[in-house]
Design a protein around this motif. Structure first.
Motif, PDB file in Angstrom:
ATOM      1  N   ILE A 130      -1.480  -0.012  -7.267  1.00 25.03           N
ATOM      2  CA  ILE A 130      -2.926  -0.126  -7.453  1.00 25.03           C
ATOM      3  C   ILE A 130      -3.030  -1.104  -8.773  1.00 25.03           C
ATOM      4  O   ILE A 130      -4.074  -1.544  -8.959  1.00 25.03           O
ATOM      5  CB  ILE A 130      -3.569   1.157  -7.877  1.00 25.03           C
ATOM      6  N   CYS A 172       0.987  -1.279  -0.186  1.00 26.50           N
ATOM      7  CA  CYS A 172       0.098  -0.066   0.101  1.00 26.50           C
ATOM      8  C   CYS A 172       0.623   1.180  -0.184  1.00 26.50           C
ATOM      9  O   CYS A 172       0.533   2.187  -0.351  1.00 26.50           O
ATOM     10  CB  CYS A 172      -1.050  -0.024   1.106  1.00 26.50           C
ATOM     11  N   TYR A 215      -6.240 -10.873   6.347  1.00 28.59           N
ATOM     12  CA  TYR A 215      -5.687  -9.532   7.070  1.00 28.59           C
ATOM     13  C   TYR A 215      -5.577  -9.993   8.615  1.00 28.59           C
ATOM     14  O   TYR A 215      -6.557 -10.512   9.097  1.00 28.59           O
ATOM     15  CB  TYR A 215      -6.679  -8.166   7.172  1.00 28.59           C
ATOM     16  N   LEU A 250      -7.577   2.374  -3.086  1.00 31.63           N
ATOM     17  CA  LEU A 250      -7.094   1.271  -3.883  1.00 31.63           C
ATOM     18  C   LEU A 250      -5.754   0.860  -3.359  1.00 31.63           C
ATOM     19  O   LEU A 250      -5.320  -0.303  -3.805  1.00 31.63           O
ATOM     20  CB  LEU A 250      -7.265   1.531  -5.348  1.00 31.63           C
ATOM     21  N   ARG A 251      -5.003   1.647  -2.597  1.00 29.46           N
ATOM     22  CA  ARG A 251      -4.033   1.282  -2.358  1.00 29.46           C
ATOM     23  C   ARG A 251      -3.895  -0.077  -1.540  1.00 29.46           C
ATOM     24  O   ARG A 251      -2.936  -0.672  -1.596  1.00 29.46           O
ATOM     25  CB  ARG A 251      -3.374   2.284  -1.413  1.00 29.46           C
ATOM     26  N   CYS A 252      -4.826  -0.355  -0.776  1.00 25.26           N
ATOM     27  CA  CYS A 252      -4.943  -1.478  -0.143  1.00 25.26           C
ATOM     28  C   CYS A 252      -5.845  -2.444  -0.573  1.00 25.26           C
ATOM     29  O   CYS A 252      -5.643  -3.794  -0.576  1.00 25.26           O
ATOM     30  CB  CYS A 252      -5.373  -1.226   1.317  1.00 25.26           C
ATOM     31  N   LEU A 261      -5.022  -7.450  -6.584  1.00 23.39           N
ATOM     32  CA  LEU A 261      -3.773  -7.847  -7.385  1.00 23.39           C
ATOM     33  C   LEU A 261      -3.823  -9.230  -7.290  1.00 23.39           C
ATOM     34  O   LEU A 261      -4.018  -9.839  -5.984  1.00 23.39           O
ATOM     35  CB  LEU A 261      -2.484  -6.911  -6.782  1.00 23.39           C
ATOM     36  N   PRO A 262      -3.017  -9.950  -8.305  1.00 29.79           N
ATOM     37  CA  PRO A 262      -2.831 -11.421  -7.941  1.00 29.79           C
ATOM     38  C   PRO A 262      -2.003 -11.936  -7.022  1.00 29.79           C
ATOM     39  O   PRO A 262      -1.957 -13.099  -6.558  1.00 29.79           O
ATOM     40  CB  PRO A 262      -2.407 -11.903  -9.383  1.00 29.79           C
ATOM     41  N   TYR A 263      -1.115 -10.859  -6.532  1.00 28.98           N
ATOM     42  CA  TYR A 263      -0.053 -11.482  -5.458  1.00 28.98           C
ATOM     43  C   TYR A 263      -0.015 -10.523  -4.079  1.00 28.98           C
ATOM     44  O   TYR A 263       0.599 -10.488  -3.601  1.00 28.98           O
ATOM     45  CB  TYR A 263       1.441 -11.029  -5.837  1.00 28.98           C
ATOM     46  N   ARG A 264      -1.417 -10.036  -4.038  1.00 28.82           N
ATOM     47  CA  ARG A 264      -1.477  -9.254  -2.667  1.00 28.82           C
ATOM     48  C   ARG A 264      -2.325 -10.422  -1.886  1.00 28.82           C
ATOM     49  O   ARG A 264      -3.278 -10.812  -2.081  1.00 28.82           O
ATOM     50  CB  ARG A 264      -2.722  -8.145  -2.992  1.00 28.82           C
ATOM     51  N   PRO A 265      -1.756 -10.390  -0.699  1.00 25.04           N
ATOM     52  CA  PRO A 265      -2.201 -11.257   0.556  1.00 25.04           C
ATOM     53  C   PRO A 265      -3.660 -11.042   0.737  1.00 25.04           C
ATOM     54  O   PRO A 265      -4.053  -9.666   0.784  1.00 25.04           O
ATOM     55  CB  PRO A 265      -1.385 -10.997   1.601  1.00 25.04           C
ATOM     56  N   LEU A 279      -9.283  -9.990   3.640  1.00 20.11           N
ATOM     57  CA  LEU A 279      -8.941  -8.436   3.062  1.00 20.11           C
ATOM     58  C   LEU A 279      -9.868  -8.360   1.860  1.00 20.11           C
ATOM     59  O   LEU A 279      -9.649  -9.044   0.843  1.00 20.11           O
ATOM     60  CB  LEU A 279      -7.586  -8.400   2.914  1.00 20.11           C
ATOM     61  N   ALA A 339      -7.253  -2.600  -3.927  1.00 21.44           N
ATOM     62  CA  ALA A 339      -7.108  -2.878  -5.218  1.00 21.44           C
ATOM     63  C   ALA A 339      -6.933  -4.441  -5.591  1.00 21.44           C
ATOM     64  O   ALA A 339      -5.693  -4.870  -4.756  1.00 21.44           O
ATOM     65  CB  ALA A 339      -6.330  -1.939  -6.174  1.00 21.44           C
ATOM     66  N   GLY A 376       4.089 -13.767  -6.445  1.00 18.28           N
ATOM     67  CA  GLY A 376       4.596 -12.350  -6.465  1.00 18.28           C
ATOM     68  C   GLY A 376       4.448 -11.817  -4.973  1.00 18.28           C
ATOM     69  O   GLY A 376       3.503 -12.512  -4.291  1.00 18.28           O
TER      70      GLY A 376
END
Lengths: 256, 165
Positions: A105, A57, B124, B111-113, B117-121, B134, B115, A122
């Motif tokens: 983003i 973030c 939470y 969106l910083r948290c 993304l395929p690799y965003r954990p 999350l 949005a 990733g």
């Protein structure tokens, strides 16, 4: 005077001049003690980064820049978040757009459109100054502008730094840069002005995901002590011998 | 006396001049602390200077002293660990200076948290109740023409009562 006597006197004088009295300072008890490696008591600041929790973030980068007066739009930061994306064909794409000060983003590593099916894995890796135990950056400073405090934080004396950039060149982690306004070397200080008052570093507070932790590595009650002494942690680039004090949980072999 | 002594006297003179200039320019507290020339050779006064650097981010509890309604709301919501100053900027000397902090209602902030993304954990762990999912959205699919705060109450992590959807 005869030539031979002159040469003898000259040689003795030159030999004597090479031994300034201050050289005998090396024989003081303190200097000798510092040469012997000893376990230092007292507070030693350490940091833990949990890469399994970082979502990219970039709030840490924003908080750091605003807390430490690093111009927000300048492409330098005391801390930054890197994105690693490994593709099925083995390629690893690494980027850190604007040090992640605006967060991540889009799925656009290095500005490329990457299809989700091509991605193996990733993750995000926040990085900062490792406040090394044997900082090579401090060792190479020609004027003594940078130093290690007794509690382990590396600081730069802005009034003494000549901006030669030798330390910037020397840091294996790329943590140092020239401050755009002060024109001297600049780097993360673990928010020394905050931690010495009992507060957390700005980046630690800003992280809502608990990916960043700071504490005293010599205090058995601190969280960083518990993590470093019970979990499997890794450091960046141990081969440089700097003995970094930022410990990573979930560091992968593709991370540089 | 032989003229051949002159260069030696010049060198000694330059050296003494150097020592005088050094004594004048180098601060008295410039020492090798603990005899450590390798890592602790510095001007001692600088340590205090860094300790006195101005603190800008005051932390949630400082905000809660006046803004107790928002503070109570957010600390009982899923955003409990999100600092007020993350979205509103550092307090510095608020309410004296700055008098008001910015209220950023743009999508890009959320969106910083959030949005996808395929690799965003996707889990939470920050809440004391335990791990939760999350919530993430694809920004191009999920109401791309509206501000998130049109329907979402950020301080209560609920939908707004007047959300029209």
């Amino acid at each position: 005077m005869k030539r031979r006597d002159f040469l003898k006197l000259g040689l003795i004088t030159v030999a004597g001049l090479t031994l300034p009295l201050s050289a005998f300072e090396l024989l003081t008890p303190e200097a000798l003690a510092s040469l012997r490696k000893k376990e230092r008591k007292g507070r030693r600041w350490g940091f833990v980064v949990d890469t399994t929790r970082c979502v990219g973030c970039g709030m840490c980068v924003k908080a750091c820049k605003l807390e430490n007066e690093v111009p927000f739009e300048a492409n330098v930061s005391r801390t930054w978040v890197e994105r690693y994306v490994q593709l099925k064909d083995g390629e690893v794409i690494i980027d850190s757009p604007k040090e992640a000060r605006y967060g991540y983003i889009k799925n656009d590593p290095q500005g490329r459109e990457i299809k989700e099916e091509e991605i193996v894995k990733g993750f995000f890796v926040p990085k900062l100054c490792n406040q090394c135990e044997k900082p090579s950056c401090v060792q190479v400073c020609p004027v003594g502008a940078t130093y290690k405090t007794e509690d382990g934080v590396i600081l730069v004396d802005r009034s003494w730094c000549i901006g030669c950039m030798y330390c910037i060149q020397n840091c294996p982690y790329g943590a140092r840069f020239i401050h755009p306004v002060h024109n001297v070397a600049e780097k993360c200080t673990f928010c020394y002005h905050r931690i010495t008052k009992g507060m957390n570093s700005a980046c630690v507070d800003a992280c809502a995901f608990g990916a960043r932790k700071i504490g005293d590595l010599h205090d058995p009650n601190s969280e960083v002590y518990r993590i470093v002494n019970t979990q499997r942690v890794m450091v960046l680039k141990p081969e440089f011998g700097n003995e970094p004090m930022v410990f990573y949980i979930g560091l992968d072999y593709i991370v540089r | 006396m032989s003229h051949a002594w002159r260069p030696l006297f010049v060198v000694i003179g330059v050296f003494i001049l150097f020592l005088i200039v050094r004594a004048a320019l180098v601060p008295a507290d410039f020492v090798a602390k603990n005899g450590d020339y390798k890592y602790q050779w510095h001007r001692l006064g600088n340590e205090e200077e860094w300790k006195n650097f101005k603190v800008k981010y005051k932390g949630m509890q400082y905000c809660g002293e006046c803004h107790d309604d928002q503070y109570e709301a957010i600390t009982s919501s899923k955003h409990a660990k999100v600092q007020c100053e993350n979205c509103h900027g550092p307090a510095i000397d608020h309410p004296e200076d700055p008098e008001t902090l910015t209220i950023d209602r743009s999508r890009s902030l959320c969106l910083r948290c959030h949005a996808k993304l395929p690799y965003r954990p996707s889990t939470y762990y920050g809440l004391p109740e335990g791990p939760i999912r999350l919530a993430m959205q694809d920004p191009d699919e999920h109401n791309p023409d509206m501000e998130c705060v049109t329907c979402h109450d950020v301080h209560r992590t609920e939908f707004k009562e007047d959300a029209d959807f």
